[in-house]
Design an enzyme around this catalytic site. Structure first.
Site, PDB file in Angstrom:
ATOM      1  N   ASP A 172      -6.346   1.217  -7.099  1.00 23.33           N
ATOM      2  CA  ASP A 172      -5.169   0.346  -7.062  1.00 23.33           C
ATOM      3  C   ASP A 172      -4.471   0.301  -8.412  1.00 23.33           C
ATOM      4  O   ASP A 172      -3.359  -0.200  -8.522  1.00 23.33           O
ATOM      5  CB  ASP A 172      -5.582  -1.085  -6.675  1.00 23.33           C
ATOM      6  CG  ASP A 172      -5.752  -1.216  -5.170  1.00 23.33           C
ATOM      7  OD1 ASP A 172      -5.232  -0.360  -4.434  1.00 23.33           O
ATOM      8  OD2 ASP A 172      -6.415  -2.174  -4.732  1.00 23.33           O
TER       9      ASP A 172
ATOM     10  N   ASP B  58      -8.603   0.621   5.176  1.00 23.42           N
ATOM     11  CA  ASP B  58      -9.043  -0.102   3.984  1.00 23.42           C
ATOM     12  C   ASP B  58     -10.363  -0.820   4.247  1.00 23.42           C
ATOM     13  O   ASP B  58     -10.770  -1.019   5.410  1.00 23.42           O
ATOM     14  CB  ASP B  58      -7.955  -1.115   3.597  1.00 23.42           C
ATOM     15  CG  ASP B  58      -7.924  -1.406   2.104  1.00 23.42           C
ATOM     16  OD1 ASP B  58      -8.938  -1.170   1.425  1.00 23.42           O
ATOM     17  OD2 ASP B  58      -6.879  -1.878   1.630  1.00 23.42           O
TER      18      ASP B  58
END
Ligand code: GLA
Length: 690
Positions: free
Chosen positions: A510, A442
């Site tokens: 997301d 990430d």
């Protein structure tokens, strides 16, 4: 005497020449035409300078002389001269590659333009190497990967994406009549705002029309400029952004740009499919490129930071029961990480959450028949961490400036060898000691206060950081050939062919709301291979705007299916549905992940959504159909024409409850009607050659 260069791909020709003055003039890119004729147009006055160099299509324009526009290259020589004169020097042709060397004689600096291509696809790969053969420093202020010249004088439609967190890859299209359109990132990573690709088209639909497409293999600061000049000529320059860019190439050294992949197509569908096939063969890391990606479970939405051995075991047990093949524990497993305020940088297993270590969980997951994966955010540090307390100088910073926190974290200075080594070893330690086969890498904040006092020329940090990420990823993959890497940056902020040359897949967004996802995934499918698009079924909006499970699976099965719901909340009935869909996905997975994809309908234009996928030899296909959320539009039957089948084959369509046989020609030309039973209805048709 002119030298003409002709590059031949599957369906196209690309042509340029070196004129009598040594200027490289772009002559053509499009459908195949008789090669010899290009020698003739080269000798006529076609594309020759009348007023000055500003007038012509050059293969790679450099700053200076009479070019009054943005150029692809700009430098400063050791004596402060900024006017470049590069002339054709030599060329080297091998089977699938052409290198053309230009020389700035006054300084002994060379530019090598490289073209790689084949008859298997229409993608041409380009990049540029500058070789400093002088005895002084060469300062690069701009070095694009390519300049692309578009034929004719009519305006082009320019497609890129716009987005932000949770709304990545929203396709935009505008006609460029005048001036310059710029798509870029200045955040240090690709980010969510624009994409490092561009389609430039005229009268184009999914099936027909002229489409010029280019996609950069780079995920740092990038810039795509499309300009239309006073004659109506359109040019595109694409590469590393010149925003705060300066790179010093010392005497005897060289610098090579990232690659750019580009091609000419008839329609957007052909563009996406050729680019995808090319990427699977030539861009994605070899270890998993040709393999089907597993159905994974990720615990993030179910637990957020509240991970523990027992909690994860409970999720893993159900995940395995449902048919998941890989279990990924997301954020929260390390250091003092209970929320996003602390812990980044301390990549040791949290002893309170995992009192017996992490192997207890990994062993359990493996016994259930699943591989185990872990989340990292290796480029980052929270000020509240042991790492930052020990090495406060390891971030980008200026001593006179207060660092700006974003998600309470700072960016590590990966241009330092010791920091880069730390980043590698933090993951290596975990991989070495535990059976971890997957990393979700990430990156959750853009750069700021970009001081890197370790560098002689600090403006190199942007490029050096990006290259360091790729280098660490490659080292991990070389040491652990079974390791799969997922690129994530607050969702889809690292979805580009830079990342996809080192990472096997991308976390698309997301936002896992299935309706929003239809648009996000459509944008992603435009430029990137479907198999690299991780798509989770989750509980998103479960209470505020519930969406039937069939619809949620329908959407996620259009990419690399993954599950992210809170499995502890599932009823037995829901579990059975999950099992059914995961099993169905495994049946169609090969076609979805490796087939051609056709965007048939989308809600904004057609009031419903449809796409179909067809395997390589056209023996299997699958159609996904989704109603909109608006029941007004879903009362009538809709017609769906399948694309990409073989007209001469007969196919059995499995509608779920009943089956029928139709010819390929019927399915593609007449098509079938589908009755959508109100808002958020959805269908999956499985098609097999009989
Ligand atoms: C980012 C990612 C999410 C999740 C969280 C964890 O927001 O995009 O998928 O991993 O970080 O903190």
């Amino acid at each position: 005497m002119n030298r003409t260069f002709i590059i031949e791909t599957k369906n196209t020709l690309y042509c340029f020449d070196a004129d009598g003055n040594g200027v490289l003039r772009h002559l053509y890119h499009g459908k195949k035409a008789k090669k010899e004729d290009f020698e003739v147009i080269g000798e006529r006055d076609y594309n020759s300078p009348s007023g000055g160099l500003d007038d012509i299509f050059e293969e790679y324009s450099v700053f200076g002389s009479t070019r009054y526009r943005n150029t692809a290259f700009k430098c400063e020589y050791a004596d402060k001269c900024r006017d470049s004169v590069f002339k054709f020097k030599s060329s080297e042709q091998t089977e699938n590659r052409l290198d053309v060397t230009l020389l700035d004689e006054a300084y002994n600096i060379e530019l090598v333009l490289t073209y790689e291509y084949s008859l298997e696809s229409d993608i041409i790969t380009r990049y540029v190497t500058v070789k400093n053969k002088s005895d002084g420093d060469l300062i690069l202020d701009k070095i694009a990967s390519a300049e692309i010249s578009l034929p004719g004088e009519n305006a082009y439609d320019i497609t890129n994406t716009i987005g932000s967190w949770g709304s990545e890859f929203q396709l935009t299209k505008e006609k460029l009549k005048n001036g310059t359109l710029t798509f870029q990132s200045v955040k240090g990573i690709t980010g969510h705002t624009n994409s490092p690709f561009v389609a430039m088209s005229q009268n184009a639909t999914e099936d027909f029309g002229d489409v010029y497409f280019a996609s950069l293999g780079y995920g740092g600061n990038f810039k795509i400029e499309v300009q239309r000049d006073f004659r109506g000529r359109t040019r595109c320059i694409a590469g590393i952004s010149d925003f705060d860019f300066r790179y010093v190439v010392k005497a005897g050294e060289e610098f090579t740009t990232p690659k750019i992949y580009f091609g000419y197509y008839n329609g957007f569908g052909a563009m996406s499919n050729d680019m995808s096939r090319f990427a699977v063969k030539n861009i994605l890391p070899k270890s998993f490129a040709e393999k089907e990606l597993p159905v994974l479970y990720n615990s993030w939405e179910a637990t957020t930071f509240k991970v523990s051995t027992e909690g994860q075991k409970t999720l893993a047990k159900t995940a395995a029961e449902l048919g998941c093949e890989l279990f990924v524990m997301d954020d929260g497993w390390f250091g003092a990480r209970n929320d996003d305020n602390a812990g980044l940088g301390d990549w040791q297993v949290n002893p309170e959450k995992f009192p017996n270590g992490i192997d207890e969980l990994i062993g359990y997951v493996n016994e259930l028949g699943m591989d185990f994966g872990l989340w990292f955010e290796p480029e980052m540090v929270n000020p509240d961490s042991d790492l930052f307390r020990a090495h406060p100088d390891w971030t980008y910073h200026y001593d006179t400036r207060v660092p700006c926190l974003s998600r309470n974290q700072l960016v590590l200075n990966l241009t330092r060898d010791d920091v880069k080594e730390f980043v590698f070893s933090s993951m290596d330690e975990m991989l070495k000691n535990h059976n971890i086969r997957y990393i979700k890498w990430d990156m959750n904040r853009p750069f700021s206060e970009i001081g890197a006092s370790n560098l002689e020329n600090q403006r190199e940090l942007w490029v050096r950081h990006t290259m360091a990420v790729y280098e660490v990823a490659d080292r991990l993959k070389a040491k652990y050939p079974y390791l799969q890497l997922e690129a994530c940056a607050s969702g889809g902020g690292r979805g580009d062919f830079g990342a996809l040359n080192h990472f096997d897949m991308v976390w698309t967004s997301d936002n896992t709301d299935p309706l929003d996802r239809l648009d996000i995934q459509r944008g992603y499918s435009f430029a990137y291979p479907i198999k690299t698009m991780r798509a989770w079924v989750t509980d998103w909006n479960r209470d505020s705007r519930p969406v039937p499970l069939a619809f949620r699976f329908n959407v996620s099965m259009q990419g690399s299916l993954s599950i992210g719901s809170d499995l502890t909340k599932l009823t037995e009935e829901e579990k059975n549905e999950y099992k059914k869909y995961i099993a169905l996905y495994k049946e169609i997975r090969h076609t979805v992940q490796f087939g051609d994809m056709y965007r048939l309908k989308n809600i904004a234009n057609d009031d419903f959504y449809a796409a179909n996928y067809v395997n390589e030899n056209k023996t299997e296909a699958v159609v996904f159909i989704c109603a909109s959320a608006n029941s007004l539009h879903n009362k009538l039957s809709k017609s769906v024409k399948v694309k990409g089948l073989d007209e001469n084959y007969n196919y059995e369509i499995d509608f779920g409850k009943e089956k029928s046989v139709f010819s390929g020609s019927f399915l593609m030309n007449r098509g079938l009607d589908v009755n959508l039973n109100g808002a958020l209805d959805s269908k999956i048709w499985k098609i097999k050659k009989v």
